[in-house]
Design a protein around this motif. Structure first.
Motif, mmCIF file in Angstrom:
data_model
loop_
_atom_site.group_PDB
_atom_site.id
_atom_site.type_symbol
_atom_site.label_atom_id
_atom_site.label_comp_id
_atom_site.label_asym_id
_atom_site.label_seq_id
_atom_site.Cartn_x
_atom_site.Cartn_y
_atom_site.Cartn_z
ATOM 1 N N LYS A 1 0.834 -1.207 0.000
ATOM 2 C CA LYS A 1 0.000 0.000 0.000
ATOM 3 C C LYS A 1 0.870 1.260 0.000
ATOM 4 O O LYS A 1 0.758 2.098 -0.889
ATOM 5 C CB LYS A 1 -0.932 0.013 1.219
ATOM 6 C CG LYS A 1 -1.918 -1.139 1.244
ATOM 7 C CD LYS A 1 -2.884 -1.050 2.412
ATOM 8 C CE LYS A 1 -2.228 -1.285 3.760
ATOM 9 N NZ LYS A 1 -1.714 -2.658 3.946
ATOM 10 N N SER A 2 1.734 1.383 1.009
ATOM 11 C CA SER A 2 2.608 2.562 1.071
ATOM 12 C C SER A 2 3.533 2.590 -0.131
ATOM 13 O O SER A 2 3.786 3.657 -0.717
ATOM 14 C CB SER A 2 3.464 2.521 2.344
ATOM 15 O OG SER A 2 2.640 2.650 3.473
ATOM 16 N N VAL B 1 -4.332 13.496 -4.019
ATOM 17 C CA VAL B 1 -3.973 13.057 -2.666
ATOM 18 C C VAL B 1 -4.078 11.539 -2.601
ATOM 19 O O VAL B 1 -5.014 10.957 -3.159
ATOM 20 C CB VAL B 1 -4.913 13.680 -1.602
ATOM 21 C CG1 VAL B 1 -4.626 13.129 -0.216
ATOM 22 C CG2 VAL B 1 -4.793 15.199 -1.603
ATOM 23 N N ILE B 2 -3.109 10.912 -1.952
ATOM 24 C CA ILE B 2 -3.160 9.470 -1.720
ATOM 25 C C ILE B 2 -3.161 9.223 -0.216
ATOM 26 O O ILE B 2 -2.312 9.759 0.501
ATOM 27 C CB ILE B 2 -1.948 8.748 -2.334
ATOM 28 C CG1 ILE B 2 -1.854 9.039 -3.838
ATOM 29 C CG2 ILE B 2 -2.032 7.238 -2.081
ATOM 30 C CD1 ILE B 2 -0.566 8.529 -4.466
ATOM 31 N N LEU C 1 -0.472 10.942 2.083
ATOM 32 C CA LEU C 1 -0.762 10.883 3.526
ATOM 33 C C LEU C 1 -0.621 9.416 3.944
ATOM 34 O O LEU C 1 -1.607 8.679 4.042
ATOM 35 C CB LEU C 1 -2.161 11.424 3.811
ATOM 36 C CG LEU C 1 -2.425 12.874 3.347
ATOM 37 C CD1 LEU C 1 -3.895 13.249 3.560
ATOM 38 C CD2 LEU C 1 -1.511 13.849 4.086
ATOM 39 N N ASP C 2 0.623 9.013 4.174
ATOM 40 C CA ASP C 2 0.947 7.607 4.380
ATOM 41 C C ASP C 2 0.519 7.147 5.770
ATOM 42 O O ASP C 2 0.940 7.739 6.774
ATOM 43 C CB ASP C 2 2.460 7.429 4.181
ATOM 44 C CG ASP C 2 2.859 5.973 4.196
ATOM 45 O OD1 ASP C 2 2.149 5.155 3.589
ATOM 46 O OD2 ASP C 2 3.885 5.655 4.829
ATOM 47 N N GLU C 3 -0.297 6.105 5.820
ATOM 48 C CA GLU C 3 -0.776 5.493 7.071
ATOM 49 C C GLU C 3 -1.735 6.402 7.846
ATOM 50 O O GLU C 3 -1.900 6.231 9.056
ATOM 51 C CB GLU C 3 0.405 5.097 7.993
ATOM 52 C CG GLU C 3 1.572 4.430 7.303
ATOM 53 C CD GLU C 3 1.401 2.936 7.076
ATOM 54 O OE1 GLU C 3 0.245 2.461 7.096
ATOM 55 O OE2 GLU C 3 2.410 2.240 6.890
ATOM 56 N N VAL D 1 5.270 14.443 1.165
ATOM 57 C CA VAL D 1 4.950 13.190 1.850
ATOM 58 C C VAL D 1 4.780 13.427 3.345
ATOM 59 O O VAL D 1 5.633 14.047 3.983
ATOM 60 C CB VAL D 1 6.070 12.146 1.628
ATOM 61 C CG1 VAL D 1 5.800 10.895 2.455
ATOM 62 C CG2 VAL D 1 6.207 11.793 0.150
ATOM 63 N N VAL D 2 3.663 12.929 3.883
ATOM 64 C CA VAL D 2 3.449 12.938 5.329
ATOM 65 C C VAL D 2 3.371 11.492 5.780
ATOM 66 O O VAL D 2 2.517 10.737 5.309
ATOM 67 C CB VAL D 2 2.130 13.665 5.689
ATOM 68 C CG1 VAL D 2 1.994 13.784 7.197
ATOM 69 C CG2 VAL D 2 2.062 15.031 5.019
#
Lengths: 199, 199
Positions: free
Chosen positions: A44-45, A159-160, A129-131, A64-65
């Motif tokens: 996913k990430s 946005v992901i 917006l990781d995790e 990236v966050v």
């Protein structure tokens, strides 16, 4: 292959091509895309970071966050930071290693401020917006505030959002939702996580 | 949050941590990983390219074989080629745009020669075989030959195979299999593919 088979193959492929061409012609709305990548499977990430690499490869701007930072060194980050991508990484490491709800909430809120700023910045083409999903599940972030920021972002910004168990309001809001299902994982067969592959 | 809730949260997180730690301790086999990323959802290739970025970010060596090349310019390729990743890209473009079985087979075979060479090269830590599944489904490549090359690769080399409808023998051979399921796609709502995001 016989001529007849070749003709059948050609006709079938032609039909596929026509269907694809028609769909492309019909898709004419120009706007940034909100993608949610959820599910319990691997990748996913990594998929999110792959899209960031694609964006940067075009000379466009991504940010990236990371709301959960592994304890391992992160290879993607090296490459992407060298390519000029700003990172905001939550300070407490893996959530289940800190086990302190108050400090995790504070860390999530502090990290969210970076996300909020980028979600208002017309110069950023893509925000990962990781995790983030876990921050919502654990109530570290306010879902209404997240949705408001997503709705008010610049029109062309994509946005992901990645992470397991995406809240239904996030998947409903999203334009594209993929669920990565774990079919099997090397880990279960006793194979160690490998540098350059798993981390 | 009350002290009691804080304690409950802490105990729950401690248990999660213990389970993860135990699994990590038990996984002690050191070898390259064969990953198959399949399914009809968005993000399979992107996940593969994300892992290539990770690998390169660690200063390790990756190689990419693309069996279906889109007609669009590829952002990942710009970034990764600049970082020294060799690419072998099948010459005919989208399979359903060429519609010639003989020439597609020849192109697939020619591209496969690059893959075979990299699958024997101890200096390559990771090989991405992007969209290989279709070459097998269409009989452009011989499955036995693919499996033999995968089995005989250097012990520490990891390989990622992407594409819909992965053959059962490939998923059985793989250490890690993820299925990316399409929940919804912006395309279906009429939103155009966006540069830096979709391509």
């Amino acid at each position: 292959m016989t001529d007849k088979n070749q003709d059948k193959h050609k006709a079938r492929q032609q039909k596929v091509k026509e269907q694809v061409d028609q769909k492309v012609a019909e898709a004419n709305i120009e706007q940034g895309i909100l993608q949610v990548i959820t599910g319990n499977g691997k990748g996913k990430s990594t998929s999110g970071f792959g899209t960031v690499a694609r964006c940067v490869g075009h000379g466009m701007n991504a940010a990236v966050v990371q709301f959960i930072k592994g304890t391992w060194e992160c290879g993607e980050r090296n490459l992407l930071e060298n390519a000029g991508v700003p990172f905001a990484v939550m300070k407490t490491g893996f959530t289940w290693e800190t086990q302190d709800r108050e400090s995790d909430t504070q860390a999530a809120q502090a990290t969210w401020q970076h996300a909020k700023a980028w979600l208002q910045d017309e110069n950023i083409d893509l925000v990962l917006l990781d995790e983030l999903t876990y921050m919502v599940s654990y109530d570290y972030l306010d879902l209404d505030e997240v949705i408001e920021a997503l709705n008010n972002r610049p029109k062309m910004q994509s946005v992901i959002i990645t992470g397991r168990g995406a809240h239904r309001r996030l998947t409903e809001l999203a334009d594209t939702v993929s669920e990565v299902r774990n079919v099997k994982h090397a880990f279960e067969a006793g194979i160690q996580a490998q540098k350059g592959f798993d981390y």
